[in-house]
Design a protein around this motif. Sequence first.
Motif, PDB file in Angstrom:
ATOM      1  N   PHE A 108     -77.361 -25.562   4.973  1.00 26.22           N
ATOM      2  CA  PHE A 108     -78.744 -25.602   4.518  1.00 26.22           C
ATOM      3  C   PHE A 108     -79.265 -24.170   4.552  1.00 26.22           C
ATOM      4  O   PHE A 108     -79.412 -23.569   5.614  1.00 26.22           O
ATOM      5  N   VAL A 109     -79.511 -23.625   3.364  1.00 25.92           N
ATOM      6  CA  VAL A 109     -79.851 -22.210   3.213  1.00 25.92           C
ATOM      7  C   VAL A 109     -81.360 -22.052   3.203  1.00 25.92           C
ATOM      8  O   VAL A 109     -82.078 -22.789   2.509  1.00 25.92           O
ATOM      9  N   TRP A 110     -81.834 -21.088   3.985  1.00 27.27           N
ATOM     10  CA  TRP A 110     -83.258 -20.775   3.996  1.00 27.27           C
ATOM     11  C   TRP A 110     -83.561 -19.757   2.907  1.00 27.27           C
ATOM     12  O   TRP A 110     -82.902 -18.722   2.800  1.00 27.27           O
ATOM     13  N   GLU A 111     -84.573 -20.063   2.103  1.00 23.01           N
ATOM     14  CA  GLU A 111     -85.013 -19.146   1.064  1.00 23.01           C
ATOM     15  C   GLU A 111     -85.958 -18.131   1.687  1.00 23.01           C
ATOM     16  O   GLU A 111     -87.063 -18.485   2.117  1.00 23.01           O
ATOM     17  N   PRO A 112     -85.575 -16.856   1.754  1.00 24.09           N
ATOM     18  CA  PRO A 112     -86.413 -15.878   2.454  1.00 24.09           C
ATOM     19  C   PRO A 112     -87.696 -15.527   1.730  1.00 24.09           C
ATOM     20  O   PRO A 112     -88.562 -14.871   2.304  1.00 24.09           O
ATOM     21  N   PRO A 168     -83.786  -7.608   3.854  1.00 20.74           N
ATOM     22  CA  PRO A 168     -83.782  -7.908   2.417  1.00 20.74           C
ATOM     23  C   PRO A 168     -82.398  -8.282   1.913  1.00 20.74           C
ATOM     24  O   PRO A 168     -81.405  -7.620   2.213  1.00 20.74           O
ATOM     25  N   GLY A 169     -82.339  -9.357   1.172  1.00 22.13           N
ATOM     26  CA  GLY A 169     -81.097  -9.773   0.528  1.00 22.13           C
ATOM     27  C   GLY A 169     -80.126 -10.533   1.396  1.00 22.13           C
ATOM     28  O   GLY A 169     -79.058 -10.927   0.929  1.00 22.13           O
ATOM     29  N   GLU A 170     -80.431 -10.790   2.675  1.00 23.76           N
ATOM     30  CA  GLU A 170     -79.490 -11.504   3.536  1.00 23.76           C
ATOM     31  C   GLU A 170     -79.606 -13.013   3.324  1.00 23.76           C
ATOM     32  O   GLU A 170     -80.633 -13.529   2.857  1.00 23.76           O
ATOM     33  N   LYS A 171     -78.543 -13.723   3.716  1.00 23.03           N
ATOM     34  CA  LYS A 171     -78.473 -15.180   3.581  1.00 23.03           C
ATOM     35  C   LYS A 171     -78.399 -15.796   4.968  1.00 23.03           C
ATOM     36  O   LYS A 171     -77.465 -15.565   5.720  1.00 23.03           O
ATOM     37  N   ILE A 172     -79.406 -16.587   5.302  1.00 24.76           N
ATOM     38  CA  ILE A 172     -79.453 -17.276   6.590  1.00 24.76           C
ATOM     39  C   ILE A 172     -79.206 -18.759   6.352  1.00 24.76           C
ATOM     40  O   ILE A 172     -79.875 -19.390   5.541  1.00 24.76           O
ATOM     41  N   THR A 173     -78.238 -19.307   7.072  1.00 19.52           N
ATOM     42  CA  THR A 173     -77.799 -20.680   6.839  1.00 19.52           C
ATOM     43  C   THR A 173     -77.784 -21.461   8.136  1.00 19.52           C
ATOM     44  O   THR A 173     -77.365 -20.944   9.179  1.00 19.52           O
ATOM     45  N   CYS A 174     -78.234 -22.695   8.069  1.00 21.33           N
ATOM     46  CA  CYS A 174     -78.126 -23.641   9.163  1.00 21.33           C
ATOM     47  C   CYS A 174     -77.005 -24.628   8.817  1.00 21.33           C
ATOM     48  O   CYS A 174     -77.093 -25.321   7.803  1.00 21.33           O
TER      49      CYS A 174
END
Length: 259
Positions: free
Chosen positions: A206-210, A187-193
Amino acid sequence: MSCSDLMMCTCLLLLVYLLLGVDGYCQYRWRRCYSKSIDLTDMVYVESYFYNKMEFLVFNSTVGWYVGYSGLGMRLANQKNQDKFLLPFQRGAVDRLCKQVNAQVYKSYGSQIKVEPKVKLSLDRPSSDHHPGMLVCSAYNFYPKMIHVNWYRDGRKVTNHVSATEELGDGDWFYQIHSHLEFTPKPGEKITCVVEHASFKEPREFVWEPSMDEAERNKMAIGAAGLVLGLVVCAAGLLYYRKSSQGWMMAPVRTASTS
């Protein structure tokens, strides 16, 4: 033998070869340069020897010596590797040919054509049971071929549970690549490509919206539309029932008494 006689013999041998269709023996050498980085700093020089389409001897600058793939190739490799003048000359080919000649040609001509990749993030099923989810970062229709795709979680580069395809040719001078990240959502983490390409002035994120991906949003939209439609139908039916029931009066019910 004079020059005219020698030319005549050569022409006759060539004519016999063409008429009879004899399978000849063909040997050739193929020299090439490779690089995986955009700035061409990791150039690799490879020199291959073929005999009847079979590769039997190779020199690779990353290895630094000759390697044979047959009996003849191993004998030639042993001879060439003992040559004190040939081996240093071949090792210098990566700087002499690849970095000075090929890299300059590429930078002056090939780098003028740049097409930005179209990047898409999607959620897919994981290939193993260790993680419940897998993200896919896909880049389409880009040129030139060299590209870097990396994953970051809360600003930290991820190297574990990451796999990627090679740059795949589309057959129309463009390429595509797909990078996969198996992960356990937090929860709350930011995953980016992060994608690096020659068409970008700087790497792009490019940020993935969880919350949900595109497929989930489509399902939610369809479900919401169906719910709204159901409420409208129910409301219309209730109004119709109330209007139709206003023209009727309920008659009193009498019970018969027995004496």
